[in-house]
Design an enzyme around this catalytic site. Structure first.
Site, PDB file in Angstrom:
ATOM      1  N   GLU A  27      -8.326 -12.165  -0.860  1.00  0.00           N
ATOM      2  CA  GLU A  27      -8.789 -11.965   0.481  1.00  0.00           C
ATOM      3  C   GLU A  27      -9.323 -10.414   0.542  1.00  0.00           C
ATOM      4  OE1 GLU A  27      -9.663 -10.596   3.852  1.00  0.00           O
ATOM      5  OE2 GLU A  27      -7.429 -10.674   4.203  1.00  0.00           O
ATOM      6  N   GLU A  82     -18.778  -2.691   4.565  1.00  0.00           N
ATOM      7  CA  GLU A  82     -17.880  -2.743   5.559  1.00  0.00           C
ATOM      8  C   GLU A  82     -17.589  -1.378   6.181  1.00  0.00           C
ATOM      9  OE1 GLU A  82     -13.559  -5.163   6.010  1.00  0.00           O
ATOM     10  OE2 GLU A  82     -14.011  -4.230   4.212  1.00  0.00           O
ATOM     11  N   CYS A 125     -10.532  -6.663   8.456  1.00  0.00           N
ATOM     12  CA  CYS A 125     -11.848  -7.176   7.612  1.00  0.00           C
ATOM     13  C   CYS A 125     -12.166  -8.400   8.472  1.00  0.00           C
ATOM     14  CB  CYS A 125     -11.155  -7.895   6.436  1.00  0.00           C
ATOM     15  SG  CYS A 125      -9.576  -7.944   6.127  1.00  0.00           S
ATOM     16  N   SER A 129      -9.497  -4.292  -0.695  1.00  0.00           N
ATOM     17  CA  SER A 129     -11.104  -4.083  -0.823  1.00  0.00           C
ATOM     18  C   SER A 129     -11.587  -4.763  -1.888  1.00  0.00           C
ATOM     19  CB  SER A 129     -11.224  -2.477  -1.154  1.00  0.00           C
ATOM     20  OG  SER A 129     -10.676  -2.158  -2.639  1.00  0.00           O
ATOM     21  N   ALA A 142       0.927  -1.296  -0.121  1.00  0.00           N
ATOM     22  CA  ALA A 142       0.080  -0.087   0.052  1.00  0.00           C
ATOM     23  C   ALA A 142       0.869   1.101   0.100  1.00  0.00           C
ATOM     24  CB  ALA A 142      -0.998   0.078   1.196  1.00  0.00           C
TER      25      ALA A 142
END
Length: 454
Positions: free
Chosen positions: A228, A359, A262, A207, A156
């Protein structure tokens, strides 16, 4: 072009990094392919030697690495320490068990001998998120390096320090150059890598939007992939649950890592018999949480990783309130520096609300009142996510029956959802596909080859 790393507590810029130029990226890709040809020929026992050293390096440097994680991503320092320790564990686990996990499997047929073997595929692209900047990488790194693959890491953009630190750790542990390389690149360059024939597979944690994009491109180019993605995990509290234990676990699960996980419990299903007591327990526990400097041991709720993420969360909360949810506590941004969001509870959340279907990546609990357990199961499954679930009951047989009816990759009874090195981890529906960790995690990017001897 460049990327910046910003301290989420102070919002001060820590450092600025230039993005890789196309020629630099090509050099790294060539090295990954060259290294694979050598690394894949080493025995599993030989691969385990630097993996064990990597485990020791993580243990030895855990305080320094945890400080880096806290500075760059914002999580509580003790949570960052636990993350580094878990990375050491996964390295040790696959060093110990890879040979057994990848052992040829003899199958009885009419052949003189027939068996299945597991051979590495080649260079892989790992696209990783910021919320667990070490653990998410290591749960891909450890099994795939032990399987004989090499990795190119596109981390990221807000955790470049962590990305480069991981590459240095791998090098210093004695892995050949090119086994794992950190790529400071943007999404466009990552997509171009997926189309390169030298990349043999893609693993992504991120995401739902990112998963759709990467999964589609990988499929178009016939690359193996593991995704995932997000989750909106149900937390079902039965009438006979130990309420104090359930409340403690609910707050821990919802607020650890500032709610940015998550597999955190997000939708809390309660029946009339226990609803008020459970909610009051949540209120009491959440009001005890203290926001502040994540390096301070007194702080129990860290800032969110970025200002835009905090603002997105607040907009989701405001939308839920507009749709009829009830504000029990929190639900606003505190008047102070840092990317903080107050611990919050939304009551009377229903399936037509965004707080039920989306979410919420932060310390916000959505309460769904149900008439009975059957309705809880039905509504828990009325989600396009299917990552994890938590069921609370003193009747273990009943809880297992519920678990088997929940549409999720993991169901935990009288515990909140977590990942374990020996157990497969992943989701179904829009939470992704494929599995990390355990036996499936090391076999995911191998050629599962049938050998027939007549």
């Amino acid at each position: 072009m460049s990327i910046q790393t910003v301290n989420p507590f102070s919002n001060e810029v820590i450092a600025t990094y230039p993005l890789l130029q196309p020629n630099e990226l090509e050099t790294k890709l060539q090295l990954a392919e060259q290294t694979f040809r050598l690394w894949s020929k080493r025995s599993i026992c030989q691969r385990a030697t630097p993996m064990r050293e990597l485990c020791e390096q993580l243990k030895h440097r855990k305080k320094t690495l945890a400080t880096m994680i806290t500075e760059e991503m914002g999580k509580l320092h003790h949570e960052a320490l636990a993350e580094v320790e878990k990375c050491a564990w996964v390295c040790e686990h696959y060093a110990d068990h890879a040979e057994r996990y990848l052992a040829p499997q003899v199958i009885s047929t009419e052949a003189k001998r027939s068996y299945i073997c597991y051979q590495p595929l080649g260079p892989l692209l790992a696209i990783m998120p910021w919320n667990y900047p070490f653990w998410q990488v290591f749960r891909a790194l450890a099994p795939n390096l032990m399987a004989g693959n090499t990795l190119l890491l596109k981390h990221a953009s807000n955790v470049p320090q962590c990305s480069q630190a991981i590459e240095h750790l791998v090098q210093e542990a004695g892995f050949p150059d090119g086994c794992l390389q950190s790529l400071l690149i943007d999404a466009k360059a990552a997509n171009e890598l997926i189309t390169d024939q030298r990349i043999r597979g893609v693993t992504l944690t991120g995401s739902e939007f990112a998963g759709r994009s990467v999964g589609s491109l990988a499929g178009q180019y016939l690359k193996q992939s593991v995704l995932e993605l997000g989750g909106s995990d149900p937390f079902i509290v039965c009438d006979d649950a130990n309420l104090q234990q359930a409340v403690d676990a609910a707050v821990t699960s919802r607020c650890m890592n500032a709610g940015q996980t998550c597999i955190a419990a997000k939708r809390f299903f309660v029946t009339p018999a226990i609803a008020d007591d459970f909610i009051q327990g949540l209120i009491n526990r959440m009001q005890m949480l203290m926001i502040g400097d994540p390096n301070d041991d007194q702080t129990t709720l860290a800032p969110l990783a970025r200002t835009d993420l905090r603002n997105d969360l607040h907009n989701q909360v405001l939308c839920a309130l507009d749709q009829g949810a009830k504000n029990i506590i929190g639900c606003h941004i505190p008047d102070r520096d840092g990317n903080f969001y107050l611990p919050s509870i939304l009551d009377n959340v229903s399936p037509d609300m965004g707080a039920f279907q989306e979410e919420l990546f932060g310390p916000v609990a959505s309460i769904i009142r149900v008439r009975n357990t059957d309705e809880a199961i039905r509504l828990a499954n009325q989600s396009h996510y299917g990552l994890g679930a938590s069921i609370w009951s003193k009747d273990i047989n009943k809880a297992e029956e519920i678990a088997l009816q929940i549409e999720a990759g993991s169901c935990f009874i009288n515990s909140f959802v977590k990942s374990h090195c020996a157990l497969p981890f992943g989701g179904i529906k829009n939470s992704g596909y494929g599995r990390e960790l355990g036996v499936p995690g090391i076999q995911a990017f191998t050629n599962i080859k049938t050998v027939w001897v007549q």
